[in-house]
Write an enzyme that holds these catalytic residues in place. Sequence first.
Site, PDB file in Angstrom:
ATOM      1  N   ASP A  77       0.719  -1.107   0.149  1.00  0.00           N
ATOM      2  CA  ASP A  77      -0.010  -0.071   0.057  1.00  0.00           C
ATOM      3  C   ASP A  77       0.732   1.160   0.077  1.00  0.00           C
ATOM      4  O   ASP A  77       2.089   1.108   0.264  1.00  0.00           O
ATOM      5  CB  ASP A  77      -0.854  -0.079   1.390  1.00  0.00           C
ATOM      6  CG  ASP A  77      -1.842   1.202   1.240  1.00  0.00           C
ATOM      7  OD1 ASP A  77      -2.364   1.350   0.222  1.00  0.00           O
ATOM      8  OD2 ASP A  77      -2.051   1.889   2.364  1.00  0.00           O
TER       9      ASP A  77
ATOM     10  N   ASP B  44       0.084   5.294   0.942  1.00  0.00           N
ATOM     11  CA  ASP B  44       0.005   6.076   2.104  1.00  0.00           C
ATOM     12  C   ASP B  44       0.110   5.386   3.363  1.00  0.00           C
ATOM     13  O   ASP B  44      -0.830   4.544   3.835  1.00  0.00           O
ATOM     14  CB  ASP B  44      -1.155   6.864   1.857  1.00  0.00           C
ATOM     15  CG  ASP B  44      -1.275   7.631   0.599  1.00  0.00           C
ATOM     16  OD1 ASP B  44      -0.152   8.073   0.119  1.00  0.00           O
ATOM     17  OD2 ASP B  44      -2.320   7.920   0.039  1.00  0.00           O
TER      18      ASP B  44
END
Length: 206
Positions: free
Chosen positions: A42, A44
């Site tokens: 992922d 952020d």
Amino acid sequence: MTEFPSRANNQPDLNASMAQIVVGAGTPTVDGLNFSPAVFFDRDGVLNVDTGYPHRPENLTLLPGAGEAVALIRRRGYRAIVVTNQSGIARGLFGEKDVELFHARLVSALAKKGGAIDAFYFCPYHPQAMIERYRCDHPDRKPNPGMIERAIADFAIDRSRSILIGDKNTDIEAALAAGIRGYLFTGGNLFDFVSSILPPSSALEA
């Protein structure tokens, strides 16, 4: 240098996600040969600080150990692939080009620490989008596994040896839906975290 595929139209395409292939980091394999493992990240809250819909390149800050972690997985023979929901596009906060520019800055920042990304996949859709063309429950939007599945096909990924690292339960749900292991990163040094979950390097040579 980063190659940015263009959108074919303004309607939601349920069979295509936004993808950026980083030229020079790795060439997609589509013939079913030379299957390699991958670490799906992922974005952020895992690679960079999550400031709330981050999109301005000048505001990008790597999390501690992010570049070193990406460098480590590449040395171990894994591809490094980013899969990220970017609903800020659907909400009208920024555009697809802003995401591409942010990714270009992220590539540069990781490279300074020896890290290289093979590809970015991002999903701009959201069921309650402010912008109509992005309003749908797209199969690429995590917890759906679409982005992971697309990368597995694009790069001939060995899912049995691949993992995902995310900071939200939806990341882990997407990993499980794609048949790969998911690890929840709750903060700290990413290099230390990755080092603790990777198998010995010899496992990749079996």
